[in-house]
Enzyme design. Structure first.
Site, PDB file in Angstrom:
ATOM      1  N   GLU A  63      -9.580  -6.616  -4.356  1.00  0.00           N
ATOM      2  CA  GLU A  63      -9.122  -7.897  -4.897  1.00  0.00           C
ATOM      3  C   GLU A  63      -8.050  -8.404  -3.958  1.00  0.00           C
ATOM      4  OE1 GLU A  63      -6.664  -8.138  -8.487  1.00  0.00           O
ATOM      5  OE2 GLU A  63      -6.163  -9.918  -7.338  1.00  0.00           O
ATOM      6  N   CYS A  95      -1.449 -12.811  -8.383  1.00  0.00           N
ATOM      7  CA  CYS A  95      -2.702 -13.182  -7.699  1.00  0.00           C
ATOM      8  C   CYS A  95      -3.362 -14.372  -8.366  1.00  0.00           C
ATOM      9  CB  CYS A  95      -3.636 -11.993  -7.613  1.00  0.00           C
ATOM     10  SG  CYS A  95      -3.662 -11.022  -9.092  1.00  0.00           S
TER      11      CYS A  95
HETATM   12  P1  NAP Z   1      -0.955  -4.844   0.965  1.00  0.00           P
HETATM   13  O1  NAP Z   1       0.065  -5.001   1.981  1.00  0.00           O
HETATM   14  O2  NAP Z   1      -2.346  -5.193   1.353  1.00  0.00           O
HETATM   15  O3  NAP Z   1      -0.889  -3.315   0.510  1.00  0.00           O
HETATM   16  C1  NAP Z   1      -1.667  -2.759  -0.546  1.00  0.00           C
HETATM   17  C2  NAP Z   1      -1.925  -1.273  -0.256  1.00  0.00           C
HETATM   18  O4  NAP Z   1      -2.907  -1.160   0.781  1.00  0.00           O
HETATM   19  C3  NAP Z   1      -0.705  -0.520   0.239  1.00  0.00           C
HETATM   20  O5  NAP Z   1      -0.739   0.788  -0.225  1.00  0.00           O
HETATM   21  C4  NAP Z   1      -0.881  -0.535   1.739  1.00  0.00           C
HETATM   22  O6  NAP Z   1      -0.246   0.541   2.377  1.00  0.00           O
HETATM   23  C5  NAP Z   1      -2.387  -0.435   1.888  1.00  0.00           C
HETATM   24  N1  NAP Z   1      -2.850  -1.066   3.118  1.00  0.00           N
HETATM   25  C6  NAP Z   1      -2.438  -2.244   3.649  1.00  0.00           C
HETATM   26  N2  NAP Z   1      -3.101  -2.498   4.787  1.00  0.00           N
HETATM   27  C7  NAP Z   1      -3.953  -1.473   4.983  1.00  0.00           C
HETATM   28  C8  NAP Z   1      -4.888  -1.153   6.000  1.00  0.00           C
HETATM   29  N3  NAP Z   1      -5.082  -1.931   7.051  1.00  0.00           N
HETATM   30  N4  NAP Z   1      -5.585  -0.010   5.881  1.00  0.00           N
HETATM   31  C9  NAP Z   1      -5.399   0.807   4.826  1.00  0.00           C
HETATM   32  N5  NAP Z   1      -4.513   0.560   3.847  1.00  0.00           N
HETATM   33  C10 NAP Z   1      -3.798  -0.563   3.915  1.00  0.00           C
HETATM   34  O7  NAP Z   1      -0.711  -5.665  -0.349  1.00  0.00           O
HETATM   35  P2  NAP Z   1       0.607  -5.886  -1.248  1.00  0.00           P
HETATM   36  O8  NAP Z   1       1.591  -4.832  -0.971  1.00  0.00           O
HETATM   37  O9  NAP Z   1       0.213  -6.068  -2.634  1.00  0.00           O
HETATM   38  O10 NAP Z   1       1.188  -7.271  -0.764  1.00  0.00           O
HETATM   39  C11 NAP Z   1       1.785  -7.359   0.448  1.00  0.00           C
HETATM   40  C12 NAP Z   1       1.282  -8.582   1.111  1.00  0.00           C
HETATM   41  O11 NAP Z   1       0.014  -9.016   0.589  1.00  0.00           O
HETATM   42  C13 NAP Z   1       2.263  -9.670   0.899  1.00  0.00           C
HETATM   43  O12 NAP Z   1       2.806 -10.009   2.138  1.00  0.00           O
HETATM   44  C14 NAP Z   1       1.504 -10.773   0.247  1.00  0.00           C
HETATM   45  O13 NAP Z   1       1.732 -11.949   0.940  1.00  0.00           O
HETATM   46  C15 NAP Z   1       0.050 -10.388   0.326  1.00  0.00           C
HETATM   47  N6  NAP Z   1      -0.673 -10.707  -0.919  1.00  0.00           N
HETATM   48  C16 NAP Z   1      -0.774  -9.834  -1.969  1.00  0.00           C
HETATM   49  C17 NAP Z   1      -1.506 -10.210  -3.103  1.00  0.00           C
HETATM   50  C18 NAP Z   1      -1.648  -9.335  -4.321  1.00  0.00           C
HETATM   51  O14 NAP Z   1      -2.295  -9.728  -5.292  1.00  0.00           O
HETATM   52  N7  NAP Z   1      -1.044  -8.176  -4.313  1.00  0.00           N
HETATM   53  C19 NAP Z   1      -2.120 -11.419  -3.151  1.00  0.00           C
HETATM   54  C20 NAP Z   1      -2.005 -12.223  -2.061  1.00  0.00           C
HETATM   55  C21 NAP Z   1      -1.296 -11.857  -0.957  1.00  0.00           C
HETATM   56  P3  NAP Z   1       1.149   0.320   3.168  1.00  0.00           P
HETATM   57  O15 NAP Z   1       2.115  -0.132   2.157  1.00  0.00           O
HETATM   58  O16 NAP Z   1       1.450   1.628   3.741  1.00  0.00           O
HETATM   59  O17 NAP Z   1       0.846  -0.734   4.194  1.00  0.00           O
END
Ligand code: NAP
Length: 521
Positions: free
Chosen positions: A262, A301
């Site tokens: 998601e 989200c």
């Molecule tokens: P995220 O950075 O994608 O991280 C979610 C999980 O996935 C974390 O455990 C992360 O580990 C891991 N992960 C991230 N990139 C990866 C990769 N390339 N390979 C394997 N695992 C990976 O999401 P988030 O922490 O929820 O949000 C952070 C960013 O996402 C924000 O900057 C925001 O702008 C954006 N975002 C989030 C959402 C939401 O619904 N959560 C929606 C829109 C945008 P690590 O922490 O070790 O990287």
């Protein structure tokens, strides 16, 4: 006085809290940017392999647990989370900047979600049994669990979309062990919830490999986890970048596996003229809109990031009301310094686009990382010609898009990327135009709302929190609600097996009293 547990600061591997040797991280208090104790040691590749091997071993016995045993296990996790609620909320608030009221709601949602899955398992409907006794052969179909599932939680729901959140609950309900990659933005919260799951594993004498909690960097250990041959499926909530990276890894494996990611959405809201008629209608609508953007600092989200408003006097008055209310609003602490910086970059990018104006901005909140909520205004033709206006800004920001005629909304609905939600604000007077738009909104989103705002997501049997790419990587599913169990199961057909070999749900005896479709086609 809240009892505080000593945190281990390391991964839970095969039932043991195991110090890692791959560096360390700490949580941060986003209100001050101060480091939080303890440091968390990160698992190395061999330790990750131990966890996956334990999950693979546990699958052999866990997949055979009865519905009653599995339901009792999920209920115990819920009970353990509730019993530690105060401590979990205190730690989660420190690590995320989210307020106690929000986290109290989220913890109830998390434990109720587990209980709902438990109830669903008890009904047995998730086996989806179909029995066809002839005329030529006896065919019996049921769904079986896939195997160990890797789960990645999001930063913005440290409980409901994290360690024992929706994906973990769905996988465990389906009969799949879980290897959870702890989110580095809330490591202590992850451990406290991990202990609640571990306690339930022990209470029910399940194989310790049923649940493993791994600390490490996503791009390293997360990728290794996704690539491991023993992992059968991936559940993910977070950024588009992370979701796409995991999808790519999963599809390039020797044996590709399904990824239920998601990711991002702008959740368009379509305001029709009827919704702005009447003395109080616009006021109430504007109040609810501002709340949906500023609540949780807009880090949801389902935050409505695009709002289509008709041109004309009523539309102008509505936009003016929104401007006033945004100006009066103030910022709340965002989840991390990095997320606050990403929000600022998104706002700056949108601001630099031609024919996009800042309509209003609130004031920054106290402490670090609490920027003032901002609302922009532009025109539907500008949106149709510039894809940057469609990009999600994660946090308290939204774009009002003015339109002249309801038929222009069809162009917008067709031009937008896949969404989690699409919302209609209208009255009876608009029904003809709304009904013409509705099929396009079904194609666009996983959930279509009439009235209300999309930020509340009910956990139930009929909920779809999903939608076409890039809202998710797989639109045929949901990450909220009991339908999510189906992500982690697959159908098997049993042809002409004797009664003594048939698994309970499809045997004539049906001793678990599973509901079944028999010869009904
Ligand atoms: P995220 O950075 O994608 O991280 C979610 C999980 O996935 C974390 O455990 C992360 O580990 C891991 N992960 C991230 N990139 C990866 C990769 N390339 N390979 C394997 N695992 C990976 O999401 P988030 O922490 O929820 O949000 C952070 C960013 O996402 C924000 O900057 C925001 O702008 C954006 N975002 C989030 C959402 C939401 O619904 N959560 C929606 C829109 C945008 P690590 O922490 O070790 O990287």
């Amino acid at each position: 006085m809240i009892a505080t547990t000593t945190l281990h600061g390391c991964s839970l591997i095969n039932g043991d809290w195991t110090p890692g040797t791959n560096g360390e991280i700490t949580g941060f208090d986003p209100r001050t940017n101060d480091r939080l104790e303890p440091a968390y040691s990160l698992a190395n590749s061999a330790q990750l392999k131990q966890a996956i091997t334990a999950a693979k071993r546990a699958f052999r016995s866990y997949r055979l647990t009865t519905p009653e045993e599995r339901a009792d296990f999920l209920t115990s996790i819920a009970d353990n989370i509730d019993a530690s609620a105060e401590e979990i909320i205190q730690r989660a608030s420190l690590e995320t900047g989210l307020g106690t009221a929000r986290l109290t709601g989220e913890i109830a949602r998390t434990s109720n979600q587990l209980r709902l899955f438990a109830e669903t398992i008890r009904t047995g409907a998730y086996h989806r049994v179909r029995i066809e006794r002839g005329p030529r052969v006896d065919l019996r179909q049921r769904h079986i669990p896939l195997g160990p599932v890797a789960v990645f939680g999001a930063s913005n729901f440290p409980l409901a979309f994290s360690t024992a959140g929706g994906d973990t609950a769905a996988a465990l309900a389906a009969g799949c062990p879980v290897v959870f990659k702890a989110h580095n933005a809330h490591p202590g919260t992850a451990e406290l919830v991990g202990k609640a799951v571990q306690g339930a594993v022990e209470k029910h004498s399940l194989d310790a490999g049923v649940f493993n909690l791994i600390y490490g960097r996503g791009v390293e250990i997360g990728q290794e986890l996704a690539a491991d041959p023993a992992i059968s499926a991936i559940g993910f909530t977070g950024s588009r970048q992370g979701g796409l990276a995991l999808s790519q890894t999963a599809s390039q494996r020797a044996v590709p596996i399904p990824v239920f990611a998601e990711m991002s959405a702008t959740n368009p809201v379509f305001v029709f003229p009827g919704a702005l008629e009447g003395p109080d209608a616009s006021e109430a609508l504007a109040d609810a809109f501002v709340l949906s953007i500023t609540g949780s600092s807009g880090q949801l989200c389902t935050k409505p990031g695009l709002v289509f408003v008709p041109r004309g006097l009523a539309g102008d008055a509505f936009v003016e009301l929104i401007a006033t209310k945004f100006t009066q609003s103030s910022g709340q602490t965002m989840l991390t310094k990095g997320i606050a910086e990403a929000w600022q970059r998104g706002v700056d990018t949108l601001h630099s686009q031609p024919s996009v104006e800042v309509l209003a901005q609130g004031t920054a909140g106290p402490g670090a990382n609490a920027p003032g909520p901002v609302v922009f205004e532009s025109d539907i033709q500008v949106l149709l010609n510039n894809a940057i206006l469609q990009e999600e800004i994660f946090g308290a920001a939204s774009l009002i898009v003015r339109y002249d005629s309801p038929t222009q909304l069809h162009d917008a609905a067709e031009a937008l990327e896949g969404q989690l939600t699409a919302t209609i604000q209208a009255t009876q007077k608009d029904i003809k135009d709304v009904s013409a738009l509705l099929p396009l909104l079904e194609d666009l989103a996983g959930r279509v709302l009439f009235g209300g705002w999309p930020t509340g997501v009910e956990v139930g049997h009929a909920m779809v929190h999903g939608g076409p790419f890039p809202a998710t990587s797989n639109a045929q599913s949901t990450s909220v609600g009991t339908l999510a169990i189906e992500r982690f199961m697959r159908p098997v057909s049993y042809q002409s097996l004797p009664e003594e070999l048939l698994p309970s749900p499809i045997s004539e005896a049906n001793k678990w009293s599973v509901p079944r479709e028999i010869d009904s086609y």
